[in-house]
Enzyme design. Sequence first.
Site, PDB file in Angstrom:
ATOM      1  N   HIS A 248      91.123  25.612-100.516  1.00 43.26           N
ATOM      2  CA  HIS A 248      90.019  26.544-100.280  1.00 43.26           C
ATOM      3  C   HIS A 248      89.765  27.267-101.605  1.00 43.26           C
ATOM      4  O   HIS A 248      89.958  28.483-101.726  1.00 43.26           O
ATOM      5  CB  HIS A 248      90.361  27.508 -99.140  1.00 43.26           C
ATOM      6  CG  HIS A 248      89.173  28.130 -98.471  1.00 43.26           C
ATOM      7  ND1 HIS A 248      88.899  27.985 -97.132  1.00 43.26           N
ATOM      8  CD2 HIS A 248      88.176  28.903 -98.965  1.00 43.26           C
ATOM      9  CE1 HIS A 248      87.798  28.661 -96.827  1.00 43.26           C
ATOM     10  NE2 HIS A 248      87.338  29.229 -97.931  1.00 43.26           N
TER      11      HIS A 248
ATOM     12  N   GLU B 112      84.426  23.073 -98.197  1.00 47.53           N
ATOM     13  CA  GLU B 112      83.131  23.255 -98.874  1.00 47.53           C
ATOM     14  C   GLU B 112      83.127  22.776-100.321  1.00 47.53           C
ATOM     15  O   GLU B 112      82.958  23.586-101.249  1.00 47.53           O
ATOM     16  CB  GLU B 112      82.707  24.730 -98.793  1.00 47.53           C
ATOM     17  CG  GLU B 112      82.643  25.267 -97.379  1.00 47.53           C
ATOM     18  CD  GLU B 112      81.959  26.635 -97.279  1.00 47.53           C
ATOM     19  OE1 GLU B 112      81.753  27.280 -98.316  1.00 47.53           O
ATOM     20  OE2 GLU B 112      81.593  27.028 -96.161  1.00 47.53           O
TER      21      GLU B 112
ATOM     22  N   GLU C   4      83.716  27.088 -89.533  1.00 46.16           N
ATOM     23  CA  GLU C   4      83.348  28.460 -89.910  1.00 46.16           C
ATOM     24  C   GLU C   4      81.952  28.751 -89.406  1.00 46.16           C
ATOM     25  O   GLU C   4      81.050  27.913 -89.523  1.00 46.16           O
ATOM     26  CB  GLU C   4      83.324  28.663 -91.436  1.00 46.16           C
ATOM     27  CG  GLU C   4      84.659  28.746 -92.094  1.00 46.16           C
ATOM     28  CD  GLU C   4      84.555  28.981 -93.598  1.00 46.16           C
ATOM     29  OE1 GLU C   4      83.558  29.606 -94.051  1.00 46.16           O
ATOM     30  OE2 GLU C   4      85.458  28.527 -94.302  1.00 46.16           O
TER      31      GLU C   4
HETATM   32  C1  FCB Z   1      82.243  30.271 -96.758  1.00 45.73           C
HETATM   33  C2  FCB Z   1      83.661  30.240 -97.270  1.00 45.73           C
HETATM   34  C3  FCB Z   1      84.534  31.358 -96.784  1.00 45.73           C
HETATM   35  C4  FCB Z   1      83.777  32.668 -96.693  1.00 45.73           C
HETATM   36  C5  FCB Z   1      82.477  32.494 -95.961  1.00 45.73           C
HETATM   37  C6  FCB Z   1      81.676  33.741 -95.806  1.00 45.73           C
HETATM   38  O1  FCB Z   1      81.415  29.646 -97.666  1.00 45.73           O
HETATM   39  O2  FCB Z   1      84.283  29.021 -96.941  1.00 45.73           O
HETATM   40  O3  FCB Z   1      85.655  31.432 -97.616  1.00 45.73           O
HETATM   41  O4  FCB Z   1      83.601  33.186 -97.962  1.00 45.73           O
HETATM   42  O5  FCB Z   1      81.684  31.525 -96.597  1.00 45.73           O
END
Ligand code: FCB
Length: 451
Positions: A130, A175, A354
């Site tokens: 991450h 991501e 997420e």
């Molecule tokens: C995503 C990220 C996470 C957090 C959210 C708001 O892009 O994966 O770490 O910052 O956004």
Amino acid sequence: MNEPIALSAQTRATLARDFAWGVATSAYQIEGAAAEDGRAPSIWDTFAHTPGKTVRGETGDVACDHYHRWQEDVALMAEMGVDAYRFSISWSRVQPLGHGAWNDAGLAFYDRLVDGLLARGIQPSATLYHWDLPQGLQDRGGWASRDTCHRFADYAEHIARKLGDRLATISTHNEPWCTATLGHAWGKFAPGDKDEALAADVSHHLLLSHGLALQSMRAAGTRTPLGIVLNQSSVTAATDSPADVARAATEYASFVRWYMEPIFQGGYPQDAGIAHYPRNVQPGDFAIIGQPLDFLGLNYYTRIWASTATPPVPSPNALGVSDMGWEIYPQGLTELLTGLHKRYMGLPPIYLMENGMANADTLEDGRVHDAKRIDYMRRHIDAIARAREAGVDVRGFFYWSLLDNYEWDSGYDKRFGLVHVDYDTQQRTLKDSALWYRDAMASVRLEAGRG
Ligand code: FCB
């Protein structure tokens, strides 16, 4: 205050079975203990400590002090009643330089955490990367270097061997678009490069490292479901003009298809609007990248609005924007999921890894009345249910985030948590949204006869 609206009977029925409810975090954003038990710096330590890179120069040195308070945090999750917890492993905690020696004291933290979660009946879902590359690897070229892909595969194998049998899922990257584009083209995230051609090369190495990691973990005999987490959006052309429609297509190609197609179709999307293709593709790379996935993780926050006008035609923002300034557009999540389902045949099961919103929350008399967040959650959970009804195999929802935490270059300014954190005292307080989520999960379980 009005009573918050409960999940509808239809949504409860649609999500009653084969669906996991969770919360998500990541290592640098919550752990703190930056120099403890042998952890070495990552690129985010370096970046955050570089003047001018983050709001007020804030760093993750202490963050939510989760490294020391993890038991309290696991207890909060248990109180809410989540099925699953998505966290990430700090590579430089378990292998300080990213190559060479392993650090058992660092690994022991994740060992305790995983056992603590399992003891509470919470499924641990780990992310390997991450965004926190060991600085020791950045010093050897970082993601621009092909060697980093092999180091990542070694690290993945080590984690799979040590923790794999107790993990519910392992995701390779979180991501990769952000690592490549925000980190190497826009200079907004670590390591802070501003080079679009380099960013395209980095995106290829991230994908290659993902494929190599799947191979090394499977070769080590892991039976844990393996996947990757991609940030995606629906895209809307602001008008019907050919220029806006073409811009929307290019946005979709560079954001969504760029990562989907190497994984599922063996190559990068061809689109006239894409300026840079990787210069570092070698024969055989796509066969490595296209390893079968056990699941696909997606993160969705907002849609992309494509306008070529100057100034741009604004999006209607019917539901307003979050504290990040991101449009609240739940329908985009249904559009995204059903769109992927149509475009890519035979996708593996999908987890929403997420989804959440930043809100300018305030703690008053021990309560946080975050009605906007509750509304956001309910609408996005509904959006998932609608996609499922349309045939998309979505198996879970992870709210970002369990805790207010370090929001990268925004520092501690943006509060995404279900749990409020007072950074002076590290006091945790369940917000109204946490209580709503607890009741929502309970209502779905009741529906399924699992009450
Ligand atoms: C995503 C990220 C996470 C957090 C959210 C708001 O892009 O994966 O770490 O910052 O956004």
